[in-house]
Design a protein around this motif. Structure first.
Motif, PDB file in Angstrom:
ATOM      1  N   THR A 305       0.839  -1.206   0.000  1.00 57.00           N
ATOM      2  CA  THR A 305       0.000   0.000   0.000  1.00 57.00           C
ATOM      3  C   THR A 305       0.871   1.252   0.000  1.00 57.00           C
ATOM      4  N   GLY A 381      -7.093  -3.659   2.879  1.00 58.67           N
ATOM      5  CA  GLY A 381      -6.348  -4.655   3.640  1.00 58.67           C
ATOM      6  C   GLY A 381      -7.170  -5.851   4.063  1.00 58.67           C
ATOM      7  N   GLU A 382      -8.466  -5.656   4.272  1.00 64.21           N
ATOM      8  CA  GLU A 382      -9.315  -6.768   4.708  1.00 64.21           C
ATOM      9  C   GLU A 382     -10.759  -6.331   4.502  1.00 64.21           C
ATOM     10  N   PRO A 383     -11.663  -7.278   4.575  1.00 64.08           N
ATOM     11  CA  PRO A 383     -13.066  -6.882   4.452  1.00 64.08           C
ATOM     12  C   PRO A 383     -13.411  -5.923   5.587  1.00 64.08           C
ATOM     13  N   ASP A 405     -13.906   1.177  -0.794  1.00 65.66           N
ATOM     14  CA  ASP A 405     -13.434  -0.071  -0.193  1.00 65.66           C
ATOM     15  C   ASP A 405     -12.608  -0.753  -1.279  1.00 65.66           C
ATOM     16  N   THR A 406     -11.295  -0.635  -1.160  1.00 68.31           N
ATOM     17  CA  THR A 406     -10.409  -1.044  -2.250  1.00 68.31           C
ATOM     18  C   THR A 406      -9.863  -2.442  -2.008  1.00 68.31           C
ATOM     19  N   TRP A 407     -10.250  -3.376  -2.860  1.00 74.30           N
ATOM     20  CA  TRP A 407      -9.706  -4.728  -2.753  1.00 74.30           C
ATOM     21  C   TRP A 407      -8.535  -4.894  -3.708  1.00 74.30           C
ATOM     22  N   TRP A 408      -7.427  -5.343  -3.187  1.00 74.02           N
ATOM     23  CA  TRP A 408      -6.266  -5.673  -4.018  1.00 74.02           C
ATOM     24  C   TRP A 408      -5.266  -6.460  -3.204  1.00 74.02           C
ATOM     25  N   GLN A 409      -4.097  -6.699  -3.785  1.00 78.39           N
ATOM     26  CA  GLN A 409      -3.091  -7.563  -3.163  1.00 78.39           C
ATOM     27  C   GLN A 409      -1.691  -7.086  -3.536  1.00 78.39           C
ATOM     28  N   THR A 410      -0.707  -7.557  -2.788  1.00 75.53           N
ATOM     29  CA  THR A 410       0.686  -7.257  -3.130  1.00 75.53           C
ATOM     30  C   THR A 410       0.932  -7.599  -4.606  1.00 75.53           C
ATOM     31  N   ASP A 502      -8.582 -15.574  -2.701  1.00 77.41           N
ATOM     32  CA  ASP A 502      -9.748 -15.077  -1.964  1.00 77.41           C
ATOM     33  C   ASP A 502     -11.032 -15.721  -2.470  1.00 77.41           C
ATOM     34  N   ARG A 517      -9.724 -15.087   2.671  1.00 82.76           N
ATOM     35  CA  ARG A 517      -8.838 -16.068   2.053  1.00 82.76           C
ATOM     36  C   ARG A 517      -9.460 -17.459   2.103  1.00 82.76           C
ATOM     37  N   ASN A 523      -5.138 -13.083   7.727  1.00 83.78           N
ATOM     38  CA  ASN A 523      -5.051 -11.646   7.510  1.00 83.78           C
ATOM     39  C   ASN A 523      -5.182 -10.986   8.882  1.00 83.78           C
ATOM     40  N   ARG A 528      -0.680  -9.963   5.805  1.00 85.99           N
ATOM     41  CA  ARG A 528      -0.823 -11.341   5.414  1.00 85.99           C
ATOM     42  C   ARG A 528       0.209 -12.213   6.124  1.00 85.99           C
TER      43      ARG A 528
HETATM   44  C1  WT7 Z   1      -5.218  -9.740   0.800  1.00 81.67           C
HETATM   45  C2  WT7 Z   1      -3.982  -9.138   0.207  1.00 81.67           C
HETATM   46  C3  WT7 Z   1      -3.798  -4.597  -0.788  1.00 81.67           C
HETATM   47  C4  WT7 Z   1      -2.872  -4.037   0.165  1.00 81.67           C
HETATM   48  C5  WT7 Z   1      -2.965  -4.536   1.557  1.00 81.67           C
HETATM   49  C6  WT7 Z   1      -2.964  -6.040   1.724  1.00 81.67           C
HETATM   50  C7  WT7 Z   1      -7.235  -8.933   1.640  1.00 81.67           C
HETATM   51  C8  WT7 Z   1      -7.165  -6.541   0.820  1.00 81.67           C
HETATM   52  C9  WT7 Z   1      -9.269  -5.995   0.897  1.00 81.67           C
HETATM   53  C10 WT7 Z   1     -10.588  -5.422   0.859  1.00 81.67           C
HETATM   54  C11 WT7 Z   1     -11.427  -7.486   1.546  1.00 81.67           C
HETATM   55  C12 WT7 Z   1      -9.142  -7.341   1.291  1.00 81.67           C
HETATM   56  C13 WT7 Z   1      -7.511 -10.036   0.650  1.00 81.67           C
HETATM   57  C14 WT7 Z   1      -6.268 -10.046  -0.213  1.00 81.67           C
HETATM   58  N1  WT7 Z   1      -7.823  -7.646   1.238  1.00 81.67           N
HETATM   59  N2  WT7 Z   1      -8.028  -5.544   0.606  1.00 81.67           N
HETATM   60  N3  WT7 Z   1     -10.799  -4.152   0.511  1.00 81.67           N
HETATM   61  N4  WT7 Z   1     -11.628  -6.221   1.192  1.00 81.67           N
HETATM   62  N5  WT7 Z   1     -10.229  -8.081   1.604  1.00 81.67           N
HETATM   63  O1  WT7 Z   1      -2.127  -6.667   0.804  1.00 81.67           O
HETATM   64  O2  WT7 Z   1      -0.867  -8.336   2.198  1.00 81.67           O
HETATM   65  O3  WT7 Z   1      -1.060  -8.570  -0.291  1.00 81.67           O
HETATM   66  O4  WT7 Z   1      -3.025  -8.982   1.221  1.00 81.67           O
HETATM   67  O5  WT7 Z   1      -5.813  -8.798   1.693  1.00 81.67           O
HETATM   68  O6  WT7 Z   1      -7.647 -11.239   1.338  1.00 81.67           O
HETATM   69  O7  WT7 Z   1      -6.026 -11.279  -0.839  1.00 81.67           O
HETATM   70  P1  WT7 Z   1      -1.691  -8.159   0.975  1.00 81.67           P
END
Ligand code: WT7
Length: 649
Positions: A305, A381-383, A405-410, A502, A517, A523, A528
């Motif tokens: 992030t 970061g999480e729901p 509410d931004t969902w994404w990952q590393t 996820d 997950r 989480n 993670r």
């Molecule tokens: C995992 C990724 C993205 C940067 C922070 C975490 C969970 C992330 C959300 C959200 C629900 C979310 C998922 C994903 N996650 N954002 N808005 N709603 N779940 O990065 O350490 O790579 O973790 O965080 O489970 O797979 P990360």
């Protein structure tokens, strides 16, 4: 004022989405044209998920720091690029203009070259949240060195493993870092990581806390001295500019380690061109950034992030990015709101865990604080649970600020599924719609597309494992040093799909709700942590025979870590000490972030006849369910379950 690629209405969103799917090359080619390239691409996209091979902007050349800094200098040189709020609210704020940022990044580039760093070399960065951390990251990018930032909460052993995996020969660190009432001795952790290490050539140490540090002759140098020396050289050359190295669009920009379902963290690799376009495009559109806005992301640059939405995305957009050294609860739980008032923050991006922890302090810390500058709020970061969403909406946004509410990952480099602030509708605890270029699909265990099904309340919902059908510019390219691991982890579970790990639901309007997950990854506070990694650490403790780690719902952290441990001869009166000892070992092996919240000593673990631990049962017990644990008939010794349930901590 807006950006040429800024989506400004819901119709424009649908139009952009449509185009991005029908003709991705035309769509992204047009957006990429708004960046500064040394050489144009020969092809926008070439890919297959089989190997995987993903190439965006093939043959193009660029340097991301020219996009983040140089191109803004003419018109915005005196605009603040970074506003730094120190841990101690009485210490001076530092405002870094784009001109100043340019100068500092050029100095770092020169400093790195002086110390032998070359294009492609790996530089490990282990620093607190000081502006110098941003300079260090950008200085690496300027000369094409690959940075690998390690979060300050990781132990010496974790650092040593990452140094070895990346074969990093250079380190940039601080004497220490201030975080709330604590001062964390970063250099001393680095020293522990380097015991016996023969590959690291240079350690550059920035002075922040003035805590005593050991400096090894010939290896360790002071940032301050080196920066002065670099400045002299630049001035002698008659310019403060250090010319940026032209990089191939697909050259690695950085490595960031992240946990998975195996015991060993993976080095996620992002490359220069696609990552730049993706972070900038998503930053502008998700937050609806308007030039002049003060944007505050509370993350640490040690996580993705911070990479994407404190440094690269905002700076490439010419934004003003706030950087905060401290923690939300020090000197008191009103710190975020003090910062918001003091700096007239317009956009605030934080984590559900921070919101829940602040909720616990009630409304007193907010009273009397002027939050009227806020326009947009975000979470990541999480729901986010509905209660936290409403609290954030009512008390912080005062019902006037859209929440994204931004969902994404590393691995995704930037946001994939989210509403766009004020443009597409929010839905509490739903990440909502995919961004242009993002093609989600929900599949069942066999990889078949999941089918919609009516629910009890009359809605029609599709539920499945969340995958992506096609690449977006910010997708990871490989895992450092082991491409096949990348393929196996993300591209082999389901044929021709990227698997996120996820689970998700989709409603009739195409909105997504991330349910969490579906693999053995926890989480915790938005970070993670792989259960296998924690188990490995616990198993290293003397006397531990076996362990099983699961997550359980935690009011503030989202998920807590529950460890079931079989250990030799632990007498009831020694249990507490043994717990503390095991926590010490986990802290040593991974870091304090991986410490179990609960440890239960057990005599046996529920295993199938083939020796597999039945985590489903352990999860239920950790969640507080002690009867109706499901079918235990396939267990080697069903009686073990009852004993464990009785002993729940
Ligand atoms: C995992 C990724 C993205 C940067 C922070 C975490 C969970 C992330 C959300 C959200 C629900 C979310 C998922 C994903 N996650 N954002 N808005 N709603 N779940 O990065 O350490 O790579 O973790 O965080 O489970 O797979 P990360």
């Amino acid at each position: 004022m807006s950006y040429p690629y800024q989506i400004q209405s819901i119709d424009q969103y649908h139009e952009a989405y449509q185009k991005s799917v029908e003709d991705p090359e035309a769509f992204w080619g047009a957006i990429a044209a708004h960046f500064q390239w040394r050489k144009k691409w020969s092809k926008v996209l070439d890919w297959n998920f089989k190997e995987p091979k993903i190439e965006w902007f093939k043959d193009a050349r660029l340097n991301i720091t020219e996009n983040c800094i140089d191109r803004h200098l003419e018109k915005m040189g005196e605009q603040p690029a970074i506003i730094w709020e120190p841990n101690n609210p009485d210490e001076r704020v530092r405002t870094v203009t784009y001109n100043r940022l340019h100068k500092r990044v050029c100095q770092v580039a020169q400093m790195l070259v002086n110390n032998g760093v070359k294009k492609g070399d790996r530089v490990c960065i282990y620093m607190g949240m000081v502006p110098e951390l941003a300079y260090a990251v950008l200085g690496c990018a300027r000369i094409g060195a690959i940075h690998s930032v390690i979060f300050g909460g990781f132990s010496a052993k974790s650092i040593a493993d990452r140094l070895a995996d990346a074969n990093a020969e250079y380190i940039i660190t601080c004497d220490g870092a201030f975080r709330g009432g604590k001062d964390i001795p970063l250099k001393s952790v680095i020293d522990d990581a380097l015991v016996g290490n023969t590959t690291v050539k240079k350690v550059i140490v920035y002075t922040r806390t003035r805590t005593p540090v050991s400096m090894i002759k010939g290896r360790d140098v002071w940032w301050e001295d080196e920066m002065l020396h670099a400045e002299d050289i630049l001035e002698k050359n008659g310019s403060i500019n250090f010319p940026a190295t032209a990089m191939d669009a697909e050259d690695p920009l950085f490595i960031l380690y992240t946990s998975g379902s195996t015991g060993k963290p993976k080095g996620v690799v992002h490359t220069c061109g696609g990552y730049m376009v993706w972070t900038t495009y998503t930053f502008v559109n998700v937050f609806q950034y308007t030039p002049g806005d003060i944007y505050f992301c509370t993350a640490d640059i040690g996580w993705i992030t911070g990479h994407s939405y404190i440094v690269y995305g905002p700076l490439a957009a010419g934004a003003t990015s706030m950087m905060f050294e401290g923690i939300p609860t020090w000197p008191d739980a009103g710190r975020f709101w003090d910062i918001t008032e003091k700096h007239k923050v317009n956009i605030l991006y934080t984590a559900p865990t921070a919101i829940r922890s602040l909720m616990g302090f009630g409304l007193d810390p907010i009273r009397g604080k002027d939050l009227s500058s806020l326009k947009v709020l975000g979470t990541v970061g999480e729901p986010i649970n509905e209660e936290a969403w409403h609290w954030y909406n009512e008390n912080i946004g005062q019902k006037k600020c859209p929440i994204v509410d931004t969902w994404w990952q590393t691995e995704t480099g930037g946001c994939l599924i989210t509403n766009l602030a004020g443009i597409t509708p929010a839905k509490a605890s739903w990440a909502t719609l995919p961004l242009p270029g993002v093609q989600p699909v929900l599949v069942d265990e066999e990889g078949n597309e999941a089918k919609p099904a009516p629910t009890a309340d009359g809605a029609v919902i599709t539920s499945g494992n969340l995958c992506m059908k096609a690449p977006w510019p910010g997708i990871l390219r490989t895992t450092w040093g082991d491409h096949d691991r990348c393929r196996q982890t993300y591209f082999s579970t389901y044929k021709d799909l990227y698997f996120t790990g996820d689970g998700a639901l989709r409603d009739e309007n195409g909105n997504y709700r991330i349910t969490g997950r579906v693999d053995d990854v926890l989480n915790v506070s938005g970070h993670r942590i792989g259960t296998a990694e924690v188990e490995n650490a616990i198993n290293m403790h003397a006397g531990v025979i076996e362990s099983a780690v699961v997550g359980y719902p935690h009011d503030i952290k989202g998920q807590g870590i529950y460890a079931y441990i079989i250990a030799e001869g632990v007498k009831p009166e020694d249990e507490e000490r043994q717990r503390q000892n095991i926590l010490q070992t986990v802290t040593r092996i991974i870091g304090p972030i991986a410490k179990p919240d609960k440890i239960q000593f057990v005599n046996g673990l529920p295993k199938t006849r083939s020796g597999k631990i039945m985590r489903r049962i352990l999860r239920k017990i950790a969640e507080g369910q002690t009867d109706n644990l499901g079918d235990t008939s396939t267990l080697l010794d069903p009686a073990v379950v009852e004993t464990i349930a009785k002993g729940k901590v």
